[in-house]
Write a protein that holds these residues in place. Structure first.
Motif, PDB file in Angstrom:
ATOM      1  N   ILE A  37       0.910  -1.446   0.043  1.00 26.85           N
ATOM      2  CA  ILE A  37       0.166   0.149  -0.021  1.00 26.85           C
ATOM      3  C   ILE A  37       0.718   1.383   0.146  1.00 26.85           C
ATOM      4  CG2 ILE A  37      -1.608   1.278   1.235  1.00 26.85           C
ATOM      5  CD1 ILE A  37      -2.716  -1.394   2.439  1.00 26.85           C
ATOM      6  N   LEU A  38       0.633   1.868  -0.869  1.00 27.24           N
ATOM      7  CA  LEU A  38       1.583   3.160  -1.219  1.00 27.24           C
ATOM      8  C   LEU A  38       0.715   4.352  -0.626  1.00 27.24           C
ATOM      9  CD1 LEU A  38       4.140   3.910  -2.702  1.00 27.24           C
ATOM     10  CD2 LEU A  38       2.900   4.611  -4.580  1.00 27.24           C
ATOM     11  N   VAL A  39       1.410   5.070   0.413  1.00 24.46           N
ATOM     12  CA  VAL A  39       1.101   6.493   0.918  1.00 24.46           C
ATOM     13  C   VAL A  39       1.626   7.650   0.192  1.00 24.46           C
ATOM     14  CG1 VAL A  39       0.899   7.622   3.108  1.00 24.46           C
ATOM     15  CG2 VAL A  39       1.090   5.063   3.218  1.00 24.46           C
ATOM     16  N   GLN A  40       0.642   8.358  -0.444  1.00 25.44           N
ATOM     17  CA  GLN A  40       1.122   9.434  -1.344  1.00 25.44           C
ATOM     18  C   GLN A  40       0.904  10.881  -0.435  1.00 25.44           C
ATOM     19  OE1 GLN A  40       3.086  10.116  -3.784  1.00 25.44           O
ATOM     20  NE2 GLN A  40       2.818   8.331  -5.230  1.00 25.44           N
ATOM     21  N   GLY A  41       2.001  11.780  -0.273  1.00 24.47           N
ATOM     22  CA  GLY A  41       1.634  12.962   0.610  1.00 24.47           C
ATOM     23  C   GLY A  41       0.889  12.950   1.914  1.00 24.47           C
ATOM     24  N   SER A  42       0.018  13.794   2.066  1.00 24.93           N
ATOM     25  CA  SER A  42      -0.598  13.513   3.524  1.00 24.93           C
ATOM     26  C   SER A  42       0.097  13.398   4.641  1.00 24.93           C
ATOM     27  CB  SER A  42      -1.475  12.145   3.434  1.00 24.93           C
ATOM     28  OG  SER A  42      -2.344  12.138   2.297  1.00 24.93           O
ATOM     29  N   SER A  43       0.634  14.958   4.957  1.00 23.76           N
ATOM     30  CA  SER A  43       1.575  14.929   6.149  1.00 23.76           C
ATOM     31  C   SER A  43       0.990  14.645   7.442  1.00 23.76           C
ATOM     32  CB  SER A  43       2.438  16.583   5.823  1.00 23.76           C
ATOM     33  OG  SER A  43       1.298  17.492   5.995  1.00 23.76           O
ATOM     34  N   ASP A  44      -0.099  15.182   7.596  1.00 26.32           N
ATOM     35  CA  ASP A  44      -0.728  14.864   9.008  1.00 26.32           C
ATOM     36  C   ASP A  44      -0.889  13.396   9.216  1.00 26.32           C
ATOM     37  OD1 ASP A  44      -0.694  17.639   9.648  1.00 26.32           O
ATOM     38  OD2 ASP A  44      -2.648  17.823   8.912  1.00 26.32           O
ATOM     39  N   LEU A  45      -1.231  12.607   8.099  1.00 30.75           N
ATOM     40  CA  LEU A  45      -1.751  11.366   8.161  1.00 30.75           C
ATOM     41  C   LEU A  45      -0.233  10.551   8.541  1.00 30.75           C
ATOM     42  CD1 LEU A  45      -3.180   8.419   7.882  1.00 30.75           C
ATOM     43  CD2 LEU A  45      -2.824   8.801   5.525  1.00 30.75           C
ATOM     44  N   LEU A  46       0.801  10.850   7.750  1.00 35.46           N
ATOM     45  CA  LEU A  46       2.218  10.451   7.898  1.00 35.46           C
ATOM     46  C   LEU A  46       2.582  10.515   9.112  1.00 35.46           C
ATOM     47  CD1 LEU A  46       4.046  11.579   4.595  1.00 35.46           C
ATOM     48  CD2 LEU A  46       3.005   9.162   4.988  1.00 35.46           C
ATOM     49  N   ARG A  47       2.587  11.433   9.869  1.00 33.89           N
ATOM     50  CA  ARG A  47       2.891  11.726  11.251  1.00 33.89           C
ATOM     51  C   ARG A  47       2.209  10.682  12.256  1.00 33.89           C
ATOM     52  NH1 ARG A  47       4.437  16.765   9.501  1.00 33.89           N
ATOM     53  NH2 ARG A  47       2.585  17.807   9.448  1.00 33.89           N
TER      54      ARG A  47
END
Length: 202
Positions: free
Chosen positions: A127-137
């Motif tokens: 599963i590739l996570v693109q962008g989404s800085s808040d989600l990444l944290r």
């Protein structure tokens, strides 16, 4: 069954990931540097992005990134790259219900750390996570990220949302690959390696 969560991010040299694609891409803040990525797009960059999409079995997005991508990709013809991303399963995290008009989208309502952990257990592949800085944290704090694929562009912005911002959970990483495009974009890949190690040089 368990999927592997891979973060793919475009970064300036000072770690900014905000508004890479164009001036109006992120209108949630008064960000003056939108569009810093396109001048560095070349054949090497295209190859890297093609490889990432070919390996992915699904894409995970925060709600804001979903809104940005879903306003563009459904209108891209199949022969111009739309076929692969539009047919791919998409997952969007949100705290409240939403209408998802981009085909093959599943909405994950609730706490992102919990819903993504459940998704990893329920699915297989990458599963590739693109962008989404808040989600990444959120994913970093919950130790759900298995791999980072970072494209570092030769530009310093001095302001904007950073991938590894203040308050990011400490983590150790293992370098698994590195290459440079003709336009000077450095592509580095890391596996998550647990908590960081510490030492002394004296």
């Amino acid at each position: 069954m368990a999927s592997r969560l891979v973060v793919s991010a475009f970064l300036s040299l000072d770690g900014v990931m905000q508004g890479p694609g164009g001036p109006g891409e992120d209108d949630s803040h008064d960000f003056p540097h939108g569009g810093w990525l396109p001048p560095h797009v070349d054949e090497g960059f295209g190859e890297i992005m093609g490889e990432q999409l070919a390996r992915a079995d699904g894409m995970l997005l925060g709600r804001r990134s979903y809104d940005i991508l879903s306003s563009h990709w459904p209108n891209v013809p199949d022969e111009e790259g739309g076929a692969e991303i539009n047919s791919m399963p998409k997952y969007v995290t949100t705290r409240s219900p939403m209408d998802a008009t981009w085909r093959n989208t599943r909405v994950l309502v609730g706490d992102a750390a919990q819903t993504v952990a459940d998704l990893k257990r329920e699915t297989d592949g990458e599963i590739l996570v693109q962008g989404s800085s808040d989600l990444l944290r959120t994913l970093q704090r919950a130790e759900l990220v298995d791999e980072y694929r970072l494209l570092v562009f030769p530009v310093i912005l001095g302001e904007g949302k950073r991938l590894f911002a203040e308050g990011t959970a400490p983590a150790g990483l293992k370098l698994t690959g590195s290459r440079t495009t003709g336009a000077g974009v450095v592509y580095v890949t890391y596996d998550w390696a647990g908590k960081p190690s510490y030492g002394s040089v004296v």
